[in-house]
Design a protein around this motif. Structure first.
Motif, PDB file in Angstrom:
ATOM      1  N   GLY A  50       0.811  -1.214   0.000  1.00 50.44           N
ATOM      2  CA  GLY A  50       0.000   0.000   0.000  1.00 50.44           C
ATOM      3  C   GLY A  50       0.841   1.259   0.000  1.00 50.44           C
ATOM      4  O   GLY A  50       2.083   1.221   0.063  1.00 50.44           O
ATOM      5  N   ARG A  51       0.180   2.408  -0.070  1.00 53.45           N
ATOM      6  CA  ARG A  51       0.889   3.687  -0.012  1.00 53.45           C
ATOM      7  C   ARG A  51       1.416   3.908   1.399  1.00 53.45           C
ATOM      8  O   ARG A  51       0.683   3.790   2.383  1.00 53.45           O
ATOM      9  CB  ARG A  51      -0.049   4.835  -0.398  1.00 53.45           C
ATOM     10  N   LYS A  52       2.704   4.275   1.511  1.00 53.50           N
ATOM     11  CA  LYS A  52       3.343   4.385   2.819  1.00 53.50           C
ATOM     12  C   LYS A  52       4.202   5.646   2.863  1.00 53.50           C
ATOM     13  O   LYS A  52       5.007   5.876   1.949  1.00 53.50           O
ATOM     14  CB  LYS A  52       4.217   3.163   3.100  1.00 53.50           C
ATOM     15  N   VAL A  53       4.058   6.410   3.928  1.00 59.13           N
ATOM     16  CA  VAL A  53       4.829   7.638   4.104  1.00 59.13           C
ATOM     17  C   VAL A  53       5.412   7.659   5.513  1.00 59.13           C
ATOM     18  O   VAL A  53       4.700   7.427   6.496  1.00 59.13           O
ATOM     19  CB  VAL A  53       3.961   8.892   3.907  1.00 59.13           C
ATOM     20  N   VAL A  54       6.707   7.924   5.607  1.00 58.80           N
ATOM     21  CA  VAL A  54       7.334   8.247   6.889  1.00 58.80           C
ATOM     22  C   VAL A  54       7.750   9.706   6.826  1.00 58.80           C
ATOM     23  O   VAL A  54       8.238  10.181   5.801  1.00 58.80           O
ATOM     24  CB  VAL A  54       8.549   7.350   7.203  1.00 58.80           C
ATOM     25  N   ALA A  55       7.525  10.425   7.929  1.00 61.33           N
ATOM     26  CA  ALA A  55       7.763  11.867   7.909  1.00 61.33           C
ATOM     27  C   ALA A  55       8.103  12.357   9.309  1.00 61.33           C
ATOM     28  O   ALA A  55       7.867  11.679  10.308  1.00 61.33           O
ATOM     29  CB  ALA A  55       6.518  12.596   7.396  1.00 61.33           C
ATOM     30  N   HIS A  56       8.649  13.566   9.343  1.00 64.57           N
ATOM     31  CA  HIS A  56       8.810  14.233  10.623  1.00 64.57           C
ATOM     32  C   HIS A  56       8.453  15.700  10.461  1.00 64.57           C
ATOM     33  O   HIS A  56       8.488  16.246   9.352  1.00 64.57           O
ATOM     34  CB  HIS A  56      10.231  14.050  11.177  1.00 64.57           C
ATOM     35  N   ILE A  57       8.075  16.302  11.573  1.00 65.02           N
ATOM     36  CA  ILE A  57       7.757  17.725  11.591  1.00 65.02           C
ATOM     37  C   ILE A  57       9.054  18.480  11.838  1.00 65.02           C
ATOM     38  O   ILE A  57       9.630  18.421  12.932  1.00 65.02           O
ATOM     39  CB  ILE A  57       6.710  18.060  12.659  1.00 65.02           C
ATOM     40  N   SER A  58       9.523  19.149  10.814  1.00 68.47           N
ATOM     41  CA  SER A  58      10.792  19.859  10.865  1.00 68.47           C
ATOM     42  C   SER A  58      10.589  21.274  11.394  1.00 68.47           C
ATOM     43  O   SER A  58       9.594  21.592  12.034  1.00 68.47           O
ATOM     44  CB  SER A  58      11.432  19.851   9.473  1.00 68.47           C
ATOM     45  N   SER A  59      11.535  22.143  11.100  1.00 72.06           N
ATOM     46  CA  SER A  59      11.494  23.516  11.597  1.00 72.06           C
ATOM     47  C   SER A  59      12.447  24.358  10.780  1.00 72.06           C
ATOM     48  O   SER A  59      13.439  23.850  10.231  1.00 72.06           O
ATOM     49  CB  SER A  59      11.907  23.548  13.080  1.00 72.06           C
ATOM     50  N   GLY A  60      12.167  25.659  10.727  1.00 70.75           N
ATOM     51  CA  GLY A  60      13.127  26.560  10.113  1.00 70.75           C
ATOM     52  C   GLY A  60      14.455  26.548  10.833  1.00 70.75           C
ATOM     53  O   GLY A  60      15.499  26.886  10.250  1.00 70.75           O
ATOM     54  N   ALA A  61      14.446  26.116  12.105  1.00 73.07           N
ATOM     55  CA  ALA A  61      15.695  26.022  12.864  1.00 73.07           C
ATOM     56  C   ALA A  61      16.645  24.972  12.294  1.00 73.07           C
ATOM     57  O   ALA A  61      17.838  24.981  12.610  1.00 73.07           O
ATOM     58  CB  ALA A  61      15.382  25.698  14.320  1.00 73.07           C
ATOM     59  N   ALA A  62      16.124  24.091  11.457  1.00 76.00           N
ATOM     60  CA  ALA A  62      16.994  23.078  10.837  1.00 76.00           C
ATOM     61  C   ALA A  62      17.922  23.688   9.796  1.00 76.00           C
ATOM     62  O   ALA A  62      18.961  23.102   9.467  1.00 76.00           O
ATOM     63  CB  ALA A  62      16.145  21.988  10.188  1.00 76.00           C
ATOM     64  N   VAL A  63      17.558  24.850   9.274  1.00 77.49           N
ATOM     65  CA  VAL A  63      18.345  25.453   8.184  1.00 77.49           C
ATOM     66  C   VAL A  63      18.818  26.869   8.498  1.00 77.49           C
ATOM     67  O   VAL A  63      19.537  27.470   7.703  1.00 77.49           O
ATOM     68  CB  VAL A  63      17.549  25.458   6.861  1.00 77.49           C
ATOM     69  N   ARG A  64      18.374  27.420   9.642  1.00 73.22           N
ATOM     70  CA  ARG A  64      18.807  28.753  10.042  1.00 73.22           C
ATOM     71  C   ARG A  64      19.373  28.718  11.456  1.00 73.22           C
ATOM     72  O   ARG A  64      18.918  27.928  12.286  1.00 73.22           O
ATOM     73  CB  ARG A  64      17.629  29.743   9.997  1.00 73.22           C
ATOM     74  N   ALA A  65      20.348  29.568  11.728  1.00 76.07           N
ATOM     75  CA  ALA A  65      21.001  29.595  13.034  1.00 76.07           C
ATOM     76  C   ALA A  65      20.248  30.501  13.992  1.00 76.07           C
ATOM     77  O   ALA A  65      20.205  31.718  13.799  1.00 76.07           O
ATOM     78  CB  ALA A  65      22.440  30.075  12.890  1.00 76.07           C
ATOM     79  N   HIS A  66      19.629  29.904  15.014  1.00 75.82           N
ATOM     80  CA  HIS A  66      18.946  30.656  16.063  1.00 75.82           C
ATOM     81  C   HIS A  66      19.747  30.486  17.351  1.00 75.82           C
ATOM     82  O   HIS A  66      19.781  29.393  17.918  1.00 75.82           O
ATOM     83  CB  HIS A  66      17.525  30.127  16.275  1.00 75.82           C
ATOM     84  N   ALA A  67      20.387  31.546  17.799  1.00 72.69           N
ATOM     85  CA  ALA A  67      21.164  31.468  19.031  1.00 72.69           C
ATOM     86  C   ALA A  67      20.287  30.989  20.177  1.00 72.69           C
ATOM     87  O   ALA A  67      19.186  31.510  20.389  1.00 72.69           O
ATOM     88  CB  ALA A  67      21.759  32.839  19.363  1.00 72.69           C
ATOM     89  N   GLY A  68      20.760  29.989  20.900  1.00 74.31           N
ATOM     90  CA  GLY A  68      20.010  29.421  22.008  1.00 74.31           C
ATOM     91  C   GLY A  68      19.273  28.147  21.685  1.00 74.31           C
ATOM     92  O   GLY A  68      18.746  27.488  22.579  1.00 74.31           O
TER      93      GLY A  68
END
Length: 242
Positions: free
Chosen positions: A122-140
């Motif tokens: 059947g149709r199968k999807v694995v996923a995660h909820i990412s964030s802009g923090a994965a690609v941008r530097a947020h101090a802290g």
């Protein structure tokens, strides 16, 4: 093959809860894993304990015939921004717990599902909820950012590996944008020494610039249902709403 099954971590509140409710309303069987386990379809487990996550999911899946599932959705949604602040200032246990919740348990959760359902056509999807923090530097937010980036890359590699399978999973990372959730409240209320962006986040809330979880959940589900999306890549909810 007549079952639509969704497996979701952190489905007890926020975006995860909205995803669970919308999937259930659409006729999906939903199993959610969280510490609070608020419903009859919840599994109580501490996401800071990856081995316990894998065991808990395995016990659930032992009673499910993979060939009975027509469509499968597996989403690692659980996450924590704690501890906020430079990692060098935090105790080792807090670092380990944060990485376990955001990264290690996510990998263990998705991997356990893939092992059980790999033979399912059947149709199968694995996923995660990412964030802009994965690609941008947020101090802290070094720990949160590193974990989100790690999950993004894990799913890119999963997509490449699945090309070799007779019944492959699709693998997607979904960036929901900034949401009006408890996690955002934590950041708004953080000390500027720990999180210099606290004032800007507070202003975004006052400006009404944070997404409503119900609206964003609908957009996330649209993305997860779209087979035209590039497999293995990051996608922002704006793709579903423009």
């Amino acid at each position: 093959m007549n079952t639509r099954l969704a497996l979701i971590t952190g489905g007890s509140r926020g975006l995860g809860r909205a995803l669970v409710m919308q999937l259930q309303a659409d006729g999906w069987r939903v199993v959610e894993l969280s510490r609070s386990a608020p419903t009859a379809d919840s599994v109580r487990v501490d996401l800071a304990q990856p081995a316990a996550v894998a065991q808990a999911l395995g016990e659930v899946l032992a009673g499910i015939d993979p060939l009975s599932v027509a469509e499968l959705l597996v989403v690692h949604n659980a996450g924590t921004v704690q501890p906020v602040g430079p990692a060098a200032n935090k105790p080792a246990g807090a670092l380990i717990d944060a990485l376990n919740v955001n990264l290690v348990s996510g990998i263990a959760f998705l991997a356990a599902a893939m092992v059980h359902f790999q033979c399912c056509p059947g149709r199968k999807v694995v996923a995660h909820i990412s964030s802009g923090a994965a690609v941008r530097a947020h101090a802290g937010l070094s720990l949160y950012s590193a974990a989100k980036a790690g999950m993004d890359q894990f799913l890119r590699v999963v997509a490449a590996e699945q090309k070799r399978q007779a019944h492959p999973f699709r693998a997607l990372s979904i960036d929901p944008g900034a949401l009006d959730t408890g996690m955002q409240a934590t950041l708004r209320n953080a000390s500027p020494d720990d999180y210099p962006g606290a004032a800007a986040f507070a202003q975004r809330q006052r400006d009404g610039a944070l997404g409503r979880v119900e609206d964003v959940a609908a957009s996330v589900l649209c993305l997860l249902a779209d087979d035209a999306l590039a497999n293995g890549e990051r996608h922002h909810v704006r793709t579903a709403t423009t």
